[in-house]
Design an enzyme around this catalytic site. Structure first.
Site, PDB file in Angstrom:
ATOM      1  NE  ARG A 170      -2.764   1.046   3.525  1.00 22.07           N
ATOM      2  CZ  ARG A 170      -3.694   1.193   4.487  1.00 22.07           C
ATOM      3  NH1 ARG A 170      -4.950   1.454   4.157  1.00 22.07           N
ATOM      4  NH2 ARG A 170      -3.368   1.044   5.754  1.00 22.07           N
ATOM      5  CG  ASP A 204      -4.587   2.915  10.996  1.00 18.41           C
ATOM      6  OD1 ASP A 204      -5.550   3.657  11.325  1.00 18.41           O
ATOM      7  OD2 ASP A 204      -4.681   2.059  10.083  1.00 18.41           O
TER       8      ASP A 204
END
Length: 528
Positions: free
Chosen positions: A160, A444
């Site tokens: 990613r 996150d």
């Protein structure tokens, strides 16, 4: 390399990644595609202005033919046929080994929300991925040694890169900061595409934060050009798109269409999706007001509409539908906490598998067996359930926009929880950590975004807390910040300097009148 300037230090082995050939490859992509990237970011701002002025979101009339015509994406690529359990995590050396060994089918190797984009993290992460493919990686800590299992037991790597909005200030091309997306994509593709092909897999990606099919078209054009430059057959790259912004939910089929030769499906990125709901309609009063973060579940009507539409859109086109994150971090000291949390994880994965998802995400290796067991129960020996077309699903724009039907309250405990998580996460991020275990949850950047954006929204709507009756004001939040900081300061390992930076940043993105599009932008500006 002419026109390329490296502003970060050349640490040990960085020259193996930052070769003239690799930098030239990235520079070519930057020169050919960055102007379009900037135009598309401008289009985001224009749409935000329309929404703030009273506009709405809807399925696009100009792409009706795409939604109504017959077409399918490419068949699943090698290593991506079966995705029943996927683990996510940053690209540090220990995580690289543990994720690949975890028993998951896929590892999302994250340069984005689970990674603080320090220069060292960015380039060492690329080294770790290349070393893993070369089986030249190990790690020792606390008397334990970590090493890779045999290749056939390892998860498939899916990288990613950073979103289109993030630059990298450590690499300049013709005097301008390079796109973080193109840097992360380009370095991995240049060094690892052929390595992956030689292992019978391929260069695979997760694409974050997109807001329109035109942004997917840009990615597709990057893929075509990159494959041409390195002489790799078209269609070798495969990409799964995270549907984690509110506008993208109205363009799922169009996004699949733009990437169809390179598409590997869609993922329900639910935490960023909640953040995007707040961000896009933040000026629209209580119609788009969410209750506190922990009260918003996947059974909320607008979230059910989003996830069921995702499965239907994917399976209609032969694409995988991947479910959302189980963020629980098991405790070795509190079995009762584990029991309650694992029951919730099981229920979540049972709902997803029953809805037709082909797999789902976990944040910790200990959750892989639960996710696998649940999906095994539905899939058996089949690699996926693409045959479940979900033609019973009929989602309207009104269903996706039905935020006001979400049950739940806003309490002082919820407000304090948002402050606490945001401060802890931002301090860790400024210290170089992007995935942080806080109160048995893996936090996150997405969950920090929810925390700060909810507080901004509550302040601007004069919300009265359900348990105390107090109105959420800047003054109240500042008082709570001080109280929560005092609690944190009493804990072992408290770093006054990092928390001072975190507090200043949090106040900027949660308390200022102007809403920062992404907290990572001002955070990155503060990062060395």
């Amino acid at each position: 390399m002419e026109g390329v300037e490296i502003r970060g230090p050349l640490l040990d082995r960085f020259d193996e990644i930052l070769t003239p050939e690799a930098l030239g490859f990235v520079a070519t992509l930057q020169r050919e595609f960055d102007a379009r990237r900037r135009e598309l970011l401008g289009a985001r701002r224009e749409r935000q202005e329309r929404l703030s002025a009273g506009g709405t979101l809807d399925f696009l009339p100009e792409t009706r033919d795409v939604r109504e015509s017959p077409w399918r994406v490419a068949p699943p690529a090698p290593g991506l046929e079966d995705r029943r359990v996927e683990i996510t995590g940053p690209v540090d050396r220990k995580m690289t080994i543990n994720a690949l060994n975890s028993g998951a089918k896929v590892w999302l190797a994250d340069f984005e929300d689970a990674n603080a984009p320090t220069w060292e993290n960015t380039i060492s992460g690329q080294l770790n991925l290349r070393d893993a493919l070369d089986r030249a990686i190990d790690f020792s800590s606390g008397g334990k040694t970590y090493a890779l299992r045999p290749d056939e037991e390892l998860a498939t790597v899916v990288v990613r890169p950073r979103g289109w909005h993030l630059p990298d200030k450590h690499v300049l091309v013709d005097g301008a900061e390079v796109s973080g997306s193109l840097l992360d994509f380009g370095l991995y593709f240049f060094h690892c595409a052929r390595r992956q092909i030689d292992k019978g897999r391929g260069p695979y990606y997760y694409l974050p934060k997109m807001e329109s099919h035109l942004e997917a078209r840009l990615w597709n054009d990057v893929f075509v050009r990159a494959q041409d430059l390195l002489g790799i057959p078209q269609g070798t790259i495969r990409a799964t798109v995270l549907i984690e912004t509110y506008p993208a939910a109205f363009e799922m089929e169009e996004i699949l269409y733009e990437l169809r030769e390179h598409s590997a499906g869609l993922n329900a990125g639910r935490w960023d999706y909640l953040f995007s709901v707040i961000k896009k309609f933040r000026t629209r009063g209580r119609e788009f007001l969410l209750p506190e973060r922990n009260a918003v579940t996947m059974t909320a009507p607008f979230m059910r509409a989003y996830t069921e539409l995702l499965v239907r859109s994917c399976h209609k086109r032969g694409a995988h539908a991947i479910g959302g994150m189980a963020a629980f971090i098991p405790s070795r000291r509190d079995p009762e906490v584990n029991k309650v949390a694992l029951e919730k994880v099981r229920a979540d994965k049972t709902r997803e598998s029953g809805d037709g998802f082909d797999g789902s995400w976990v944040a910790h290796p200990d959750l892989v067996p639960i996710c696998r067991e649940v999906f095994d129960g539905v899939l058996g020996d089949r690699p996926n359930q693409l045959d479940r077309l979900r033609e019973d699903v009929n989602v309207t724009a009104e269903d996706l926009l039905a935020v006001s039907k979400t049950p739940g309250q806003i309490t002082e405990a919820g407000l304090r929880g948002n402050v606490d998580v945001a401060l802890r996460y931002l301090a860790a991020w400024m210290g170089g950590l992007g995935a942080v275990a806080i109160h048995n949850l893996m936090e996150d950047a997405a969950t920090a975004e929810i925390s700060r954006s909810q507080i901004w929204q509550w302040i601007h709507n004069d919300i009265e807390l359900a348990d105390t009756g107090a109105v959420v004001t800047r003054e109240l939040v500042e008082r709570i910040i001080g109280e929560e900081l005092a609690k944190i300061a009493a804990e072992p390992g408290y770093d006054e300097g990092l928390y001072a930076q975190a507090t200043d940043l949090f106040k900027e993105v949660a308390l200022d009148d102007e809403f920062a599009d992404f907290l990572t932008l001002p955070a990155y500006a503060r990062m060395p």
